[in-house]
Design a protein around this motif. Structure first.
Motif, PDB file in Angstrom:
ATOM      1  N   PHE A 132     -10.226  -0.747  -5.909  1.00  0.00           N
ATOM      2  CA  PHE A 132      -9.263  -0.839  -4.489  1.00  0.00           C
ATOM      3  C   PHE A 132      -8.408  -2.320  -4.959  1.00  0.00           C
ATOM      4  O   PHE A 132      -6.983  -2.267  -4.766  1.00  0.00           O
ATOM      5  N   ARG A 133      -9.085  -3.312  -5.369  1.00  0.00           N
ATOM      6  CA  ARG A 133      -8.625  -4.596  -5.430  1.00  0.00           C
ATOM      7  C   ARG A 133      -7.601  -4.667  -6.703  1.00  0.00           C
ATOM      8  O   ARG A 133      -6.655  -5.268  -6.618  1.00  0.00           O
ATOM      9  N   ASP A 134      -8.177  -3.890  -7.710  1.00  0.00           N
ATOM     10  CA  ASP A 134      -7.241  -3.611  -8.854  1.00  0.00           C
ATOM     11  C   ASP A 134      -5.936  -3.073  -8.363  1.00  0.00           C
ATOM     12  O   ASP A 134      -4.741  -3.610  -9.069  1.00  0.00           O
ATOM     13  N   VAL A 135      -5.898  -2.050  -7.689  1.00  0.00           N
ATOM     14  CA  VAL A 135      -4.677  -1.374  -7.310  1.00  0.00           C
ATOM     15  C   VAL A 135      -4.003  -2.212  -6.420  1.00  0.00           C
ATOM     16  O   VAL A 135      -2.582  -2.374  -6.414  1.00  0.00           O
ATOM     17  N   LEU A 136      -4.506  -2.939  -5.463  1.00  0.00           N
ATOM     18  CA  LEU A 136      -3.837  -3.735  -4.736  1.00  0.00           C
ATOM     19  C   LEU A 136      -3.229  -4.779  -5.320  1.00  0.00           C
ATOM     20  O   LEU A 136      -2.065  -5.270  -4.995  1.00  0.00           O
ATOM     21  N   ARG A 137      -3.556  -5.397  -6.177  1.00  0.00           N
ATOM     22  CA  ARG A 137      -2.902  -6.578  -7.134  1.00  0.00           C
ATOM     23  C   ARG A 137      -1.810  -6.121  -7.978  1.00  0.00           C
ATOM     24  O   ARG A 137      -0.701  -6.611  -7.740  1.00  0.00           O
ATOM     25  N   LEU A 146       0.848  -1.171   0.084  1.00  0.00           N
ATOM     26  CA  LEU A 146       0.009   0.075   0.070  1.00  0.00           C
ATOM     27  C   LEU A 146       0.931   1.317   0.053  1.00  0.00           C
ATOM     28  O   LEU A 146       0.533   2.359  -0.597  1.00  0.00           O
ATOM     29  N   ARG A 147       1.943   1.121   0.631  1.00  0.00           N
ATOM     30  CA  ARG A 147       2.886   2.429   0.722  1.00  0.00           C
ATOM     31  C   ARG A 147       3.504   2.363  -0.474  1.00  0.00           C
ATOM     32  O   ARG A 147       3.621   3.583  -1.022  1.00  0.00           O
ATOM     33  N   ILE A 148       3.895   1.286  -1.216  1.00  0.00           N
ATOM     34  CA  ILE A 148       4.429   1.523  -2.565  1.00  0.00           C
ATOM     35  C   ILE A 148       3.453   2.115  -3.572  1.00  0.00           C
ATOM     36  O   ILE A 148       3.702   2.877  -4.468  1.00  0.00           O
ATOM     37  N   ALA A 149       1.910   1.621  -3.459  1.00  0.00           N
ATOM     38  CA  ALA A 149       1.149   2.207  -4.267  1.00  0.00           C
ATOM     39  C   ALA A 149       0.872   3.709  -4.183  1.00  0.00           C
ATOM     40  O   ALA A 149       0.634   4.240  -5.034  1.00  0.00           O
ATOM     41  N   LEU A 150       0.951   4.180  -3.033  1.00  0.00           N
ATOM     42  CA  LEU A 150       0.965   5.414  -2.839  1.00  0.00           C
ATOM     43  C   LEU A 150       2.155   6.211  -3.251  1.00  0.00           C
ATOM     44  O   LEU A 150       2.019   7.350  -3.935  1.00  0.00           O
ATOM     45  N   THR A 151       3.436   5.727  -3.026  1.00  0.00           N
ATOM     46  CA  THR A 151       4.411   6.402  -3.636  1.00  0.00           C
ATOM     47  C   THR A 151       4.408   6.581  -5.172  1.00  0.00           C
ATOM     48  O   THR A 151       5.103   7.599  -5.816  1.00  0.00           O
ATOM     49  N   GLU A 152       3.915   5.455  -5.693  1.00  0.00           N
ATOM     50  CA  GLU A 152       3.978   5.172  -7.147  1.00  0.00           C
ATOM     51  C   GLU A 152       2.525   5.907  -7.925  1.00  0.00           C
ATOM     52  O   GLU A 152       2.527   5.803  -9.059  1.00  0.00           O
ATOM     53  N   LYS A 153       1.830   6.353  -6.974  1.00  0.00           N
ATOM     54  CA  LYS A 153       0.461   6.995  -7.537  1.00  0.00           C
ATOM     55  C   LYS A 153      -0.463   5.981  -8.199  1.00  0.00           C
ATOM     56  O   LYS A 153      -1.404   6.384  -9.214  1.00  0.00           O
ATOM     57  N   LEU A 154      -0.442   4.631  -7.732  1.00  0.00           N
ATOM     58  CA  LEU A 154      -1.272   3.738  -8.276  1.00  0.00           C
ATOM     59  C   LEU A 154      -2.823   3.968  -7.968  1.00  0.00           C
ATOM     60  O   LEU A 154      -3.701   3.791  -8.926  1.00  0.00           O
ATOM     61  N   PHE A 155      -3.177   4.542  -6.879  1.00  0.00           N
ATOM     62  CA  PHE A 155      -4.545   4.755  -6.754  1.00  0.00           C
ATOM     63  C   PHE A 155      -5.011   5.812  -7.452  1.00  0.00           C
ATOM     64  O   PHE A 155      -6.268   5.836  -7.842  1.00  0.00           O
ATOM     65  N   GLU A 156      -4.340   6.988  -7.639  1.00  0.00           N
ATOM     66  CA  GLU A 156      -4.662   8.240  -8.427  1.00  0.00           C
ATOM     67  C   GLU A 156      -4.987   7.781  -9.811  1.00  0.00           C
ATOM     68  O   GLU A 156      -5.884   8.067 -10.400  1.00  0.00           O
ATOM     69  N   LYS A 157      -4.177   6.606 -10.145  1.00  0.00           N
ATOM     70  CA  LYS A 157      -4.369   6.383 -11.708  1.00  0.00           C
ATOM     71  C   LYS A 157      -5.645   5.627 -11.843  1.00  0.00           C
ATOM     72  O   LYS A 157      -6.319   5.372 -12.868  1.00  0.00           O
ATOM     73  N   HIS A 158      -6.284   4.982 -10.717  1.00  0.00           N
ATOM     74  CA  HIS A 158      -7.647   4.350 -10.711  1.00  0.00           C
ATOM     75  C   HIS A 158      -8.941   5.289 -10.059  1.00  0.00           C
ATOM     76  O   HIS A 158      -9.810   4.752  -9.700  1.00  0.00           O
ATOM     77  N   GLY A 159      -8.523   6.675 -10.082  1.00  0.00           N
ATOM     78  CA  GLY A 159      -9.385   7.583  -9.646  1.00  0.00           C
ATOM     79  C   GLY A 159      -9.799   7.391  -8.083  1.00  0.00           C
ATOM     80  O   GLY A 159     -10.650   7.904  -7.410  1.00  0.00           O
ATOM     81  N   LEU A 160      -8.820   7.051  -7.180  1.00  0.00           N
ATOM     82  CA  LEU A 160      -8.919   6.846  -5.762  1.00  0.00           C
ATOM     83  C   LEU A 160      -7.938   7.672  -4.908  1.00  0.00           C
ATOM     84  O   LEU A 160      -6.892   7.930  -5.334  1.00  0.00           O
ATOM     85  N   GLN A 161      -8.521   8.326  -3.891  1.00  0.00           N
ATOM     86  CA  GLN A 161      -7.816   8.910  -2.888  1.00  0.00           C
ATOM     87  C   GLN A 161      -7.564   8.022  -1.738  1.00  0.00           C
ATOM     88  O   GLN A 161      -8.861   7.763  -1.239  1.00  0.00           O
ATOM     89  N   VAL A 162      -6.491   7.876  -1.124  1.00  0.00           N
ATOM     90  CA  VAL A 162      -6.608   7.029   0.147  1.00  0.00           C
ATOM     91  C   VAL A 162      -5.781   7.556   1.165  1.00  0.00           C
ATOM     92  O   VAL A 162      -4.733   8.169   0.967  1.00  0.00           O
ATOM     93  N   ASN A 163      -6.448   7.398   2.312  1.00  0.00           N
ATOM     94  CA  ASN A 163      -5.615   7.931   3.552  1.00  0.00           C
ATOM     95  C   ASN A 163      -5.499   6.572   4.304  1.00  0.00           C
ATOM     96  O   ASN A 163      -6.327   5.815   4.646  1.00  0.00           O
TER      97      ASN A 163
END
Length: 325
Positions: free
Chosen positions: A246-251, A55-72
């Protein structure tokens, strides 16, 4: 043959498509593809453990943003309390599978959203103090063992591993305490051993010279599924597209973590209170890429065998609709 007027009308339509990003002829942008998400903000409970590094890697690499998500990411110290915060201060939380399954049997309505972590060599272990003579799991018939919670993975796997060493389960003396307090308890001789996970194992080895008594991912617990993510069923039913994103980003994040263990170790310095030299020594297990009901059923069945559950739990019923592997 098209007339000049028809040609001009076609040009006008195409220009409108470009300007509004609504024409399927050109496909949709990453953001546009998720414009119909029920919500764009997710609050996720996490702990200071290796398991959540993707999840930390996903935040750093902006993977959530690419899927239209903002994560706290919201720091949590206790699995049970984190699960109770679902639908109030959290939308999704990380916890051990043992905690999730136990809360389900107590009435929690949960849906699993992803597997986080699977044990590897020395990713979870029984640890002793630097001067301890407790050097074999079967050496003490009535060992005192520190665990973070007697209803969690440490209790379950310690009982299983010591059972293979011919230690009677009923004679193990468990003592609850946070991972962060275990080093002091070992130094003071308050317990014979402590069940730890990473990075607490490596920190104890470096800080006080702690020793590994036994890997608890062995025998019946080899490659044991350790933790995952879940939401409430209520949230899942009202936000299926958001959770699918979320599951797509997590994968994707799990794939990156599995392919680059150095990135996992490096990420620990940003959230797990370890320096670079300590992080480089942390043992890293496996980051599963799917929700596997057969793998997860193994946890529930062991909990049933060890009397942590009152009966067999069918894990398949906790997965999102259509999830088979």
């Amino acid at each position: 043959m098209a007339t000049r007027a028809n040609a001009l009308r076609l040009v006008a339509v195409l220009m409108t498509c470009v300007l509004t990003a609504s024409c399927s002829l050109f496909g949709s942008s990453p953001d546009g593809a998720n414009a119909d998400l029920e919500r764009n903000l997710l609050r996720i409970g996490v702990a200071q453990v290796v398991d959540v590094a993707p999840l930390r890697i996903a935040l750093t690499e902006k993977l959530f943003e690419k899927h239209g998500l903002q994560v706290n990411l919201v720091a949590q110290n206790n699995d049970s309390e984190a699960i109770k915060q679902l639908d109030t201060t959290l939308d999704i939380t990380w916890a051990s599978h043992v905690s999730f399954f136990r809360e389900v049997t107590l009435g929690a309505q949960l849906q699993l959203q992803g597997e986080a972590y699977q044990a590897g060599p020395n990713s979870m272990a029984l640890v002793t103090g630097p001067t301890s003579d407790y050097d074999d799991p079967g050496k003490r018939p009535t060992p005192s063992i520190a665990v973070n919670n007697q209803n969690d993975i440490g209790y379950l796997t310690t009982r299983a591993v010591l059972d293979t060493a011919a230690v009677e389960k009923g004679k193990i003396k468990f003592r609850d305490m946070p991972f962060g307090e275990m080093e002091k308890a070992l130094q003071a001789g308050e317990v014979d051993a402590a069940f730890m996970i990473e990075p607490f194992i490596t920190k104890a080895q470096r800080n006080i010279g702690a020793k590994i008594l036994t890997d608890t991912a062995r025998g019946p617990t080899l490659d044991f599924p350790m933790s995952g993510y879940a939401s409430s069923k209520k949230f899942a039913e009202t936000n299926p597209k958001t959770l699918k994103a979320f599951r797509d980003v997590l994968r994707e994040a799990q794939q990156r973590a599995q392919a680059n263990k150095l990135a996992v170790q490096d990420s620990l310095t940003s959230y797990a209170d370890v320096d670079q030299s300590t992080a480089a020594l942390v043992s890293v297990g496996t980051f599963p890429l799917s929700l596997n009901p057969i793998r997860l059923q193994r946890v529930a069945d062991m909990m049933d065998t060890e009397d942590i559950l009152s009966g067999r739990l069918d894990v398949q019923g906790l997965l999102p609709p259509g999830t088979t592997s």
